[in-house]
Design an enzyme around this catalytic site. Structure first.
Site, PDB file in Angstrom:
ATOM      1  N   LYS A 239     -12.608   7.145   3.321  1.00 32.87           N
ATOM      2  CA  LYS A 239     -12.514   5.893   4.097  1.00 32.87           C
ATOM      3  C   LYS A 239     -13.569   4.910   3.593  1.00 32.87           C
ATOM      4  CE  LYS A 239     -12.418   4.087   8.828  1.00 32.87           C
ATOM      5  NZ  LYS A 239     -11.281   3.208   8.565  1.00 32.87           N
TER       6      LYS A 239
ATOM      7  N   HIS B 123     -14.376  10.455  10.265  1.00 34.55           N
ATOM      8  CA  HIS B 123     -13.206  10.223   9.408  1.00 34.55           C
ATOM      9  C   HIS B 123     -13.348  10.975   8.085  1.00 34.55           C
ATOM     10  CE1 HIS B 123     -12.325   6.902  12.166  1.00 34.55           C
ATOM     11  NE2 HIS B 123     -11.098   6.914  11.673  1.00 34.55           N
TER      12      HIS B 123
ATOM     13  N   GLY C 280       0.845  -1.191   0.000  1.00 30.91           N
ATOM     14  CA  GLY C 280       0.000   0.000   0.000  1.00 30.91           C
ATOM     15  C   GLY C 280       0.879   1.239   0.000  1.00 30.91           C
TER      16      GLY C 280
HETATM   17  P1  NAP Z   1      -5.412   4.265   0.461  1.00 30.74           P
HETATM   18  O1  NAP Z   1      -4.900   5.661   0.360  1.00 30.74           O
HETATM   19  O2  NAP Z   1      -6.546   3.819  -0.424  1.00 30.74           O
HETATM   20  O3  NAP Z   1      -4.143   3.302   0.277  1.00 30.74           O
HETATM   21  C1  NAP Z   1      -4.243   1.917   0.121  1.00 30.74           C
HETATM   22  C2  NAP Z   1      -3.316   1.545  -1.018  1.00 30.74           C
HETATM   23  O4  NAP Z   1      -3.175   0.125  -1.078  1.00 30.74           O
HETATM   24  C3  NAP Z   1      -3.873   2.001  -2.381  1.00 30.74           C
HETATM   25  O5  NAP Z   1      -2.809   2.502  -3.173  1.00 30.74           O
HETATM   26  C4  NAP Z   1      -4.423   0.695  -2.933  1.00 30.74           C
HETATM   27  O6  NAP Z   1      -4.539   0.696  -4.342  1.00 30.74           O
HETATM   28  C5  NAP Z   1      -3.352  -0.258  -2.440  1.00 30.74           C
HETATM   29  N1  NAP Z   1      -3.689  -1.666  -2.547  1.00 30.74           N
HETATM   30  C6  NAP Z   1      -4.903  -2.271  -2.620  1.00 30.74           C
HETATM   31  N2  NAP Z   1      -4.762  -3.607  -2.715  1.00 30.74           N
HETATM   32  C7  NAP Z   1      -3.427  -3.868  -2.705  1.00 30.74           C
HETATM   33  C8  NAP Z   1      -2.649  -5.057  -2.783  1.00 30.74           C
HETATM   34  N3  NAP Z   1      -3.212  -6.268  -2.890  1.00 30.74           N
HETATM   35  N4  NAP Z   1      -1.302  -4.951  -2.737  1.00 30.74           N
HETATM   36  C9  NAP Z   1      -0.708  -3.749  -2.642  1.00 30.74           C
HETATM   37  N5  NAP Z   1      -1.393  -2.577  -2.584  1.00 30.74           N
HETATM   38  C10 NAP Z   1      -2.741  -2.637  -2.611  1.00 30.74           C
HETATM   39  O7  NAP Z   1      -5.901   3.953   1.968  1.00 30.74           O
HETATM   40  P2  NAP Z   1      -5.312   4.570   3.337  1.00 30.74           P
HETATM   41  O8  NAP Z   1      -6.077   5.776   3.717  1.00 30.74           O
HETATM   42  O9  NAP Z   1      -3.827   4.620   3.260  1.00 30.74           O
HETATM   43  O10 NAP Z   1      -5.774   3.437   4.353  1.00 30.74           O
HETATM   44  C11 NAP Z   1      -5.321   2.101   4.217  1.00 30.74           C
HETATM   45  C12 NAP Z   1      -5.876   1.265   5.362  1.00 30.74           C
HETATM   46  O11 NAP Z   1      -5.308   1.703   6.588  1.00 30.74           O
HETATM   47  C13 NAP Z   1      -7.402   1.373   5.557  1.00 30.74           C
HETATM   48  O12 NAP Z   1      -7.909   0.104   5.916  1.00 30.74           O
HETATM   49  C14 NAP Z   1      -7.535   2.341   6.711  1.00 30.74           C
HETATM   50  O13 NAP Z   1      -8.746   2.178   7.428  1.00 30.74           O
HETATM   51  C15 NAP Z   1      -6.336   1.915   7.533  1.00 30.74           C
HETATM   52  N6  NAP Z   1      -5.848   2.873   8.531  1.00 30.74           N
HETATM   53  C16 NAP Z   1      -5.370   2.340   9.670  1.00 30.74           C
HETATM   54  C17 NAP Z   1      -4.826   3.144  10.634  1.00 30.74           C
HETATM   55  C18 NAP Z   1      -4.245   2.518  11.866  1.00 30.74           C
HETATM   56  O14 NAP Z   1      -3.757   3.236  12.752  1.00 30.74           O
HETATM   57  N7  NAP Z   1      -4.232   1.195  11.970  1.00 30.74           N
HETATM   58  C19 NAP Z   1      -4.782   4.527  10.444  1.00 30.74           C
HETATM   59  C20 NAP Z   1      -5.290   5.058   9.268  1.00 30.74           C
HETATM   60  C21 NAP Z   1      -5.812   4.215   8.295  1.00 30.74           C
HETATM   61  P3  NAP Z   1      -6.058   0.891  -4.991  1.00 30.74           P
HETATM   62  O15 NAP Z   1      -6.543   2.200  -4.485  1.00 30.74           O
HETATM   63  O16 NAP Z   1      -5.812   0.873  -6.448  1.00 30.74           O
HETATM   64  O17 NAP Z   1      -6.873  -0.252  -4.477  1.00 30.74           O
END
Ligand code: NAP
Length: 267
Positions: free
Chosen positions: A157, A153, A8
């Site tokens: 999201k 959020h 990601g």
């Molecule tokens: P984002 O900006 O959509 O980033 C996710 C990335 O992963 C996108 O580039 C996506 O591509 C890519 N991806 C999807 N499937 C993949 C795969 N199989 N292999 C490699 N890359 C892949 O989302 P984000 O805002 O960074 O959030 C990501 C996750 O983190 C969410 O579940 C969010 O709820 C979580 N989060 C957790 C915390 C924590 O503290 N634990 C904090 C904030 C966010 P595509 O868009 O093309 O699918």
């Protein structure tokens, strides 16, 4: 040096992780994986300039070639489970921040991690303040069992409610035991207006708006008083100390630890 790969890596959280790992003296960023922005330098995406780590798409090939110690995953729920399975199968420790992973799949990862004897961390919220908010809320629920949760959020999201809200409700439900709140029936003029109901009638309300990052209020109601416990992540940097802590701690774990709280207070 702990060798770290990021899945990601082109996303909002992934670029933040790339920056944090790159800047940490004891960590080495060895690979960046995403299905978007393939071949682009991960440093350029993270605002660091060229760092010589191009984004690749084939996680399996990356794990075989680069042999990282840890895989940090911030993707989407289905992808995260698949990525963690693959990593564990190759003896690589997953640190998963992706939310929305179903309980059954979490249990599968727990079993797999124990079977192969490789550490893993899954944490729906890596912000220290959020962990404390959940702990304080669990404490307050002993005295104020009537409670509702509002999580807010950014509007991109995908999942709702947030993993943090669900985890908070789970903790509150444990403390409240058999307590049930709310009227048996309510006359709703708009479907869903009272939010989603967790065990025992704990309502969760999800707000999605641009300008927000990650916020949560836990509101307790008592006789003639309310108590509100609130946490705000105003920037994604707030998650990075927790992520780096998990990367370091997972090296000494055998089996899966769920939640930053367990990692902070029980390992
Ligand atoms: P984002 O900006 O959509 O980033 C996710 C990335 O992963 C996108 O580039 C996506 O591509 C890519 N991806 C999807 N499937 C993949 C795969 N199989 N292999 C490699 N890359 C892949 O989302 P984000 O805002 O960074 O959030 C990501 C996750 O983190 C969410 O579940 C969010 O709820 C979580 N989060 C957790 C915390 C924590 O503290 N634990 C904090 C904030 C966010 P595509 O868009 O093309 O699918």
């Amino acid at each position: 040096m702990i060798r770290v790969a990021v899945t990601g890596a082109a996303g909002r959280m992934g670029t933040e992780v790339v920056r944090a790992v790159w800047r940490a003296e004891d960590l080495m960023l060895v690979a960046a994986v995403d299905v978007r922005r393939v071949n682009t330098d991960a440093g350029v995406l993270a605002g660091l300039g060229e760092i010589g780590v191009p984004v690749r798409e084939d996680l399996e090939g990356v794990l075989d070639e680069v042999r990282p110690d840890v895989l940090v995953d911030f993707t989407a729920a289905a992808a995260a489970v698949q990525n963690a399975r693959l990593a564990l199968g190759k003896g690589v420790r997953p640190v998963v921040g992706t939310t929305g992973i179903p309980a059954a799949e979490l249990e599968e990862l727990r079993r797999l991690s124990a079977t192969v004897g490789v550490g893993a961390v899954v944490a729906p919220n890596f912000a220290l303040g959020a962990v404390l908010m959940m702990r304080f809320a669990a404490e307050a629920a002993r005295f104020f069992p009537q409670v509702e949760i509002i999580e807010l959020h950014h509007d991109q999201k995908i999942d709702a409610p947030s993993g943090t809200a669900l985890k908070t409700a789970e903790l509150l439900a444990e403390v409240r035991g058999d307590f049930r709140q709310g009227l048996p029936t309510e006359e709703l003029k708009l479907p869903g207006v009272r939010g989603g109901t967790y065990d025992g009638g704990i309502r969760i309300h999800s707000v999605r708006l641009p300008g927000l990052v990650a916020h949560q209020e836990v509101i307790f109601g008592g006789t003639g008083q309310t108590l509100t416990i609130r946490h705000d992540s105003t920037s994604r940097e707030s998650f990075m100390p927790g992520v780096l802590l998990a990367v370091r701690k997972v090296m000494d774990l055998r089996g899966l630890v769920y939640g930053l709280d367990r990692l902070l207070f029980e390992t």
